[in-house]
Scaffold this motif. Structure first.
Motif, mmCIF file in Angstrom:
data_model
loop_
_atom_site.group_PDB
_atom_site.id
_atom_site.type_symbol
_atom_site.label_atom_id
_atom_site.label_comp_id
_atom_site.label_asym_id
_atom_site.label_seq_id
_atom_site.Cartn_x
_atom_site.Cartn_y
_atom_site.Cartn_z
ATOM 1 N N THR A 33 100.420 70.579 55.683
ATOM 2 C CA THR A 33 99.233 71.872 55.769
ATOM 3 C C THR A 33 99.775 73.112 55.152
ATOM 4 O OG1 THR A 33 99.078 70.697 57.920
ATOM 5 C CG2 THR A 33 98.208 73.099 57.584
ATOM 6 N N LEU A 34 100.920 73.510 55.185
ATOM 7 C CA LEU A 34 101.572 74.717 54.373
ATOM 8 C C LEU A 34 100.942 74.656 52.785
ATOM 9 C CD1 LEU A 34 104.925 75.613 56.118
ATOM 10 C CD2 LEU A 34 102.584 76.752 56.451
ATOM 11 N N GLY A 35 101.417 73.671 52.294
ATOM 12 C CA GLY A 35 100.878 73.404 51.013
ATOM 13 C C GLY A 35 99.344 73.505 50.595
ATOM 14 N N LEU A 36 98.648 72.906 51.441
ATOM 15 C CA LEU A 36 97.179 73.054 51.273
ATOM 16 C C LEU A 36 97.008 74.536 51.340
ATOM 17 C CD1 LEU A 36 95.712 69.861 52.865
ATOM 18 C CD2 LEU A 36 95.945 70.397 50.812
ATOM 19 N N LEU A 37 97.401 75.347 52.339
ATOM 20 C CA LEU A 37 97.341 76.612 52.426
ATOM 21 C C LEU A 37 97.810 77.446 51.152
ATOM 22 C CD1 LEU A 37 98.062 77.395 56.134
ATOM 23 C CD2 LEU A 37 95.860 77.393 55.326
ATOM 24 N N ALA A 38 98.542 76.992 50.734
ATOM 25 C CA ALA A 38 99.131 77.578 49.615
ATOM 26 C C ALA A 38 98.020 77.215 48.241
ATOM 27 C CB ALA A 38 100.534 77.190 48.884
ATOM 28 N N LYS A 39 97.683 76.129 48.238
ATOM 29 C CA LYS A 39 96.601 75.635 47.319
ATOM 30 C C LYS A 39 95.357 76.630 47.440
ATOM 31 C CE LYS A 39 93.205 72.065 46.543
ATOM 32 N NZ LYS A 39 93.101 70.554 46.671
ATOM 33 N N VAL B 218 101.731 85.241 48.535
ATOM 34 C CA VAL B 218 100.428 84.590 48.203
ATOM 35 C C VAL B 218 99.470 84.827 48.903
ATOM 36 C CG1 VAL B 218 101.478 82.849 46.524
ATOM 37 C CG2 VAL B 218 101.123 82.341 48.689
ATOM 38 N N PHE B 219 99.687 85.723 50.154
ATOM 39 C CA PHE B 219 98.964 86.061 51.146
ATOM 40 C C PHE B 219 99.191 87.363 51.833
ATOM 41 C CE2 PHE B 219 98.897 81.386 51.929
ATOM 42 C CZ PHE B 219 97.549 81.073 52.026
ATOM 43 N N ASN B 220 98.023 87.856 52.357
ATOM 44 C CA ASN B 220 98.345 88.997 53.052
ATOM 45 C C ASN B 220 98.615 88.844 54.539
ATOM 46 O OD1 ASN B 220 97.673 91.194 51.107
ATOM 47 N ND2 ASN B 220 95.399 90.485 51.401
ATOM 48 N N ILE B 221 99.831 88.972 54.921
ATOM 49 C CA ILE B 221 100.325 88.377 56.438
ATOM 50 C C ILE B 221 100.353 89.715 57.459
ATOM 51 C CG2 ILE B 221 101.732 87.488 57.720
ATOM 52 C CD1 ILE B 221 103.060 85.870 55.481
ATOM 53 N N ILE B 222 99.217 89.500 58.218
ATOM 54 C CA ILE B 222 99.167 90.643 59.266
ATOM 55 C C ILE B 222 99.550 89.936 60.680
ATOM 56 C CG2 ILE B 222 97.438 91.795 58.027
ATOM 57 C CD1 ILE B 222 95.145 90.823 59.901
ATOM 58 N N GLY B 223 100.012 91.129 61.558
ATOM 59 C CA GLY B 223 100.618 90.407 62.852
ATOM 60 C C GLY B 223 99.671 90.973 63.948
ATOM 61 N N HIS C 186 103.105 69.253 48.546
ATOM 62 C CA HIS C 186 104.531 69.451 48.335
ATOM 63 C C HIS C 186 104.706 70.104 46.860
ATOM 64 C CE1 HIS C 186 104.441 67.610 52.246
ATOM 65 N NE2 HIS C 186 105.610 68.252 52.443
ATOM 66 N N LYS C 187 104.022 69.540 45.849
ATOM 67 C CA LYS C 187 104.256 70.159 44.622
ATOM 68 C C LYS C 187 103.879 71.546 44.568
ATOM 69 C CE LYS C 187 103.802 66.136 41.442
ATOM 70 N NZ LYS C 187 103.354 65.768 40.430
ATOM 71 N N ILE C 188 102.808 71.872 45.312
ATOM 72 C CA ILE C 188 102.367 73.483 45.318
ATOM 73 C C ILE C 188 103.291 74.072 46.054
ATOM 74 C CG2 ILE C 188 100.604 74.839 46.431
ATOM 75 C CD1 ILE C 188 98.536 72.520 45.870
ATOM 76 N N LEU C 189 103.888 73.796 46.948
ATOM 77 C CA LEU C 189 105.000 74.416 47.777
ATOM 78 C C LEU C 189 106.218 74.489 46.930
ATOM 79 C CD1 LEU C 189 105.008 73.012 51.519
ATOM 80 C CD2 LEU C 189 104.374 75.243 50.911
ATOM 81 N N MET C 190 106.508 73.651 46.231
ATOM 82 C CA MET C 190 107.723 73.716 45.474
ATOM 83 C C MET C 190 107.713 74.740 44.332
ATOM 84 S SD MET C 190 108.910 69.780 44.668
ATOM 85 C CE MET C 190 109.886 70.006 43.278
ATOM 86 N N GLY C 191 106.553 75.070 43.707
ATOM 87 C CA GLY C 191 106.004 76.046 43.082
ATOM 88 C C GLY C 191 106.168 77.433 43.252
ATOM 89 N N LEU C 192 106.037 77.635 44.628
ATOM 90 C CA LEU C 192 106.186 79.173 45.252
ATOM 91 C C LEU C 192 107.681 79.707 45.223
ATOM 92 C CD1 LEU C 192 104.154 78.544 48.533
ATOM 93 C CD2 LEU C 192 103.480 79.572 46.489
ATOM 94 N N ASN C 193 108.757 78.874 45.271
ATOM 95 C CA ASN C 193 110.119 79.594 45.062
ATOM 96 C C ASN C 193 111.271 78.795 44.828
ATOM 97 O OD1 ASN C 193 110.780 78.890 47.698
ATOM 98 N ND2 ASN C 193 109.908 80.731 48.783
ATOM 99 N N ASP C 194 112.371 79.053 44.585
ATOM 100 C CA ASP C 194 113.444 78.159 44.331
ATOM 101 C C ASP C 194 113.897 77.476 45.565
ATOM 102 O OD1 ASP C 194 113.420 78.773 41.711
ATOM 103 O OD2 ASP C 194 114.902 80.321 41.692
ATOM 104 N N SER C 195 113.707 78.195 46.755
ATOM 105 C CA SER C 195 114.170 77.367 47.753
ATOM 106 C C SER C 195 113.444 76.252 48.400
ATOM 107 C CB SER C 195 114.096 78.623 49.102
ATOM 108 O OG SER C 195 114.484 77.962 50.267
#
Length: 160
Positions: A61-67, A101-106, A136-145
């Motif tokens: 789901t996180l990967g799809l949000l990154a997409k 990649v997002f504006n995160i507000i609390g 998961h490929k999209i998530l991998m592309g966000l950062n080294d971790s």
């Protein structure tokens, strides 16, 4: 069976996705179809993802949000907003690089009354595997971790 759901509304040029409960792989086909629907419309000025009632969210789901964020920046130059009021969800998003990649507000925002549940979609195992791999490929592309964390899973899915 997942105890979560994803709700959707379009109101005054804003697309709202609200994730409720435990949001898992079983909801991803409907989410992916909704993402495609959003970007065929192209007549909006904001995308808001409301995670204020999210108990847990899986990596697919996180990967799809990154997409969603990547497509939004590519197609209309817009950075979507994620609303999260729960510390563990906020920490998860930040650890995945979502603050880039997002504006995160609390702070909760008013949610439209017209939210409706996304319909469930039955998909073959192969279709689900391809969606999981893409996410998961999209998530991998966000950062080294993330690259390190998901490398083995992606490799296994590619071999299958």
């Amino acid at each position: 069976m997942s105890t979560g759901r994803i709700q959707f509304a379009e109101q005054d040029g804003t697309f709202v996705l609200k994730f409720v409960g435990e949001v898992r792989l079983t909801l991803c086909s409907a989410l992916d179809a909704t993402i495609e629907r959003i970007f065929t419309a192209l007549n909006f000025n904001a995308i808001v993802i409301d995670l204020t009632e999210t108990l847990s969210i899986d990596s697919t789901t996180l990967g799809l949000l990154a997409k969603l964020s990547i497509l939004s920046r590519q197609k209309i130059g817009l950075l979507p907003t994620v609303v999260t009021t729960q510390e563990d969800i906020t920490r998860l998003l930040e650890s995945m690089g979502f603050d880039q990649v997002f504006n995160i507000i609390g702070k909760p925002i008013p949610c439209p009354d017209c939210l409706t549940d996304l319909p469930s979609q039955d998909q073959t195992e192969e279709v689900v595997r391809v969606k999981v791999l893409e996410a998961h490929k999209i998530l991998m592309g966000l950062n080294d971790s993330n690259h390190e964390a998901f490398h083995d899973l992606v490799h296994a899915l590619e071999r299958h």
